[in-house]
Design a protein around this motif. Sequence first.
Motif: not given
Length: 126
Positions: A107-113, A31-33, A100-102
């Motif tokens: 991101a405001r986009t749910r799909s990036l979580y 987990s990055y954030a 996990p995306r640095r």
Amino acid sequence: QVQLVESGGGLVQAGGSLRLSCAASGRTASSYAMAWFRRAPGKDSEFVAAISWRLGNTDYTHSVKGRFTISRDIAKNTVYLQMNSLKPEDTAVYYCATTPRRDSWNARTRSLYDYWGQGTQVTVSS
């Protein structure tokens, strides 16, 4: 996998405060954030705030700046959302999520979580 468990929701009067917690377990090293989203009745999911684990960088949606504070306790793998000066329009189910995306840590986009908690209800009465 990463498991996320939220707690701390409840019913509060306008102007009051609540602190939400999100405890992470499992493969937390990936987990990055962490972020908080919310979904109000009849509305789309909305990004609220994010924090990066290592650097502690934070980001907020405009409507909560100055009222909400996101923080993390690395030793406890827990992220918090301190919510002050609550308004009826803050009423929603609040979810925590991890990415996990640095390069898109806020991101405001749910799909990036990748992983989400089950949500905790926050109700603010007028």
